[in-house]
Design a protein around this motif. Structure first.
Motif, PDB file in Angstrom:
ATOM      1  N   LYS A 163      41.673  53.962  32.235  1.00 32.31           N
ATOM      2  CA  LYS A 163      42.327  52.740  31.769  1.00 32.31           C
ATOM      3  C   LYS A 163      42.496  51.732  32.896  1.00 32.31           C
ATOM      4  CE  LYS A 163      46.325  51.096  29.146  1.00 32.31           C
ATOM      5  NZ  LYS A 163      47.572  51.478  28.439  1.00 32.31           N
ATOM      6  N   THR A 164      43.132  52.165  34.004  1.00 36.08           N
ATOM      7  CA  THR A 164      43.348  51.229  35.115  1.00 36.08           C
ATOM      8  C   THR A 164      42.038  50.860  35.786  1.00 36.08           C
ATOM      9  OG1 THR A 164      43.793  53.096  36.601  1.00 36.08           O
ATOM     10  CG2 THR A 164      45.693  52.021  35.593  1.00 36.08           C
ATOM     11  N   PHE A 218      39.099  50.518  34.367  1.00 37.42           N
ATOM     12  CA  PHE A 218      38.462  49.489  33.532  1.00 37.42           C
ATOM     13  C   PHE A 218      39.134  48.139  33.722  1.00 37.42           C
ATOM     14  CE2 PHE A 218      38.561  47.035  29.585  1.00 37.42           C
ATOM     15  CZ  PHE A 218      37.203  46.825  29.377  1.00 37.42           C
ATOM     16  N   TYR A 219      40.489  48.140  33.708  1.00 39.77           N
ATOM     17  CA  TYR A 219      41.221  46.886  33.865  1.00 39.77           C
ATOM     18  C   TYR A 219      40.951  46.248  35.224  1.00 39.77           C
ATOM     19  CZ  TYR A 219      43.951  47.671  29.594  1.00 39.77           C
ATOM     20  OH  TYR A 219      44.331  47.843  28.284  1.00 39.77           O
ATOM     21  N   ASN A 220      40.920  47.066  36.260  1.00 35.20           N
ATOM     22  CA  ASN A 220      40.687  46.522  37.596  1.00 35.20           C
ATOM     23  C   ASN A 220      39.298  45.920  37.720  1.00 35.20           C
ATOM     24  OD1 ASN A 220      43.231  47.253  38.388  1.00 35.20           O
ATOM     25  ND2 ASN A 220      42.596  49.127  39.449  1.00 35.20           N
ATOM     26  N   TYR A 221      38.308  46.568  37.113  1.00 40.66           N
ATOM     27  CA  TYR A 221      36.965  46.004  37.160  1.00 40.66           C
ATOM     28  C   TYR A 221      36.880  44.736  36.319  1.00 40.66           C
ATOM     29  CZ  TYR A 221      31.898  45.745  37.432  1.00 40.66           C
ATOM     30  OH  TYR A 221      30.626  45.325  37.672  1.00 40.66           O
ATOM     31  N   ALA A 222      37.575  44.723  35.181  1.00 36.13           N
ATOM     32  CA  ALA A 222      37.611  43.509  34.362  1.00 36.13           C
ATOM     33  C   ALA A 222      38.289  42.367  35.121  1.00 36.13           C
ATOM     34  CB  ALA A 222      38.354  43.792  33.051  1.00 36.13           C
ATOM     35  N   ARG A 223      39.374  42.683  35.834  1.00 37.67           N
ATOM     36  CA  ARG A 223      40.036  41.670  36.659  1.00 37.67           C
ATOM     37  C   ARG A 223      39.075  41.132  37.713  1.00 37.67           C
ATOM     38  NH1 ARG A 223      44.680  45.721  36.753  1.00 37.67           N
ATOM     39  NH2 ARG A 223      46.319  44.817  35.452  1.00 37.67           N
ATOM     40  N   TYR A 275      46.151  48.618  43.359  1.00 36.83           N
ATOM     41  CA  TYR A 275      45.098  48.024  42.529  1.00 36.83           C
ATOM     42  C   TYR A 275      44.630  46.681  43.079  1.00 36.83           C
ATOM     43  CZ  TYR A 275      48.022  44.447  40.286  1.00 36.83           C
ATOM     44  OH  TYR A 275      48.794  43.337  40.042  1.00 36.83           O
TER      45      TYR A 275
END
Length: 327
Positions: free
Chosen positions: A29-30, A32-37, A60
């Motif tokens: 989850k994190t 994916f979010y970090n790569y999306a960011r 992060y």
């Protein structure tokens, strides 16, 4: 999980791929979010033609900086502090730090931790840069309340507030009159409130919750002394150089603090504060009583403390070495 063939033949190609897959597999989850960011940030960086990316804390933020730098083909750097370098697993620290163009930290104890986690990282790219505080904002007050103990910080285990409560119980049982205010919030709030009730300290201790800095200032101005009872928590996390110590020193508040982490880098016992063993409520109580009963000692400590922060932690001076690294 990726096949052994993929792991053996593809992952070594580029650390960027390895870091992304590690993040996505172990923390889906994190990760994916970090790569999306990073994708969103990379678009903005390319649009603004930003040439360098700097992140604070090796959590992060540093992960996103690493991903973004690779996407945008620019260098990145990181400033590490305390909770990140002491509590994050070494392999995750390595992933986000090893390719940074430089790394800064604000305490010698954090620098030693960095060197142990990243032994192959070029030592010439590691910089000890002390943070600073706005000394014109933290001006000493002349009128103090009588026997007001102040503690400020997040209500988490490493802050050691339960040992302050135990010290307060010792003072109460000795018939010493005082008030104690704890400012801050966090996951230990319920536990600390139950301890206050168990120790029958309801009439002595007030839990204020979090306050903005302008309101915190008024409590600094009233405090007779400041207690920073830090410990090492079960995850190995501990304080570096807490800002509350520097602020208290600037405000000429006598300080009782644990001899742990980066605290001895700023507090010299008997010169500009009193150091106590971590987790030792008896020693905390004795140090508090010592300051209560010795006005000349309190004045000696606070005069030296203010001079120390003026010489070593002036934000207007200490920001310059960091600025130089970006040129």
């Amino acid at each position: 999980p990726p096949s052994p063939l993929f792991t053996k033949n593809i992952l070594p190609i580029h650390p960027f791929i390895k870091h992304i897959l590690t993040a996505l597999i172990k923390h889906p989850k994190t990760g994916f979010y970090n790569y999306a960011r990073a994708i969103c940030l990379s678009e903005k960086i390319n649009e603004l033609k930003i040439a360098h990316l700097h992140a604070h804390f090796a959590f992060y933020t540093a992960d996103v900086a690493f991903f973004t730098a690779n996407l945008s083909k620019i260098p990145y750097s990181v400033s590490v502090h305390a909770s990140d370098i002491f509590s994050r697993p070494p392999h995750l620290l390595r992933n986000c730090l090893i390719h940074a163009s430089f790394i800064t930290t604000c305490s010698q104890v954090a620098m030693e931790r960095l060197i142990s986690v990243l032994p192959e990282y070029p030592v010439q790219n590691l910089f000890l840069i002390k943070h600073g505080i706005p000394l014109d904002f933290f001006q000493p007050a002349k009128n103090k309340n009588d026997r007001l103990i102040l503690a400020v910080g997040r209500l988490v285990p490493k802050k050691g507030f339960q040992f302050l409560l135990q010290a307060c119980a010792i003072l109460k049982n000795k018939g010493i009159d005082y008030k104690c205010i704890i400012i801050g919030d966090g996951p230990q709030r319920s536990f600390l409130l139950s301890e206050i009730k168990r120790l029958a300290l309801n009439h002595h201790i007030l839990m204020m919750g979090s306050l903005p800095q302008n309101k915190l200032l008024s409590y600094y101005q009233k405090a007779t002394l400041l207690v920073v009872p830090s410990i090492v928590d079960k995850n190995g996390d501990m304080d570096g150089i807490p800002n509350v110590i520097l602020e208290g020193m600037a405000m000429k508040i006598p300080i009782v603090a644990s001899n742990i982490g980066g605290i001895p880098e700023v507090i010299t016992n008997g010169k500009n504060g009193l150091l106590v063993p971590p987790g030792n409520s008896t020693a905390i109580a004795s140090a508090i009583e010592k300051i209560f009963n010795n006005v000349s000692l309190a004045q000696h400590l606070t005069e030296n403390a203010r001079l120390f922060v003026e010489e070593n932690f002036n934000i207007n001076k200490n920001i310059k070495p960091l600025a130089e690294l970006f040129k």
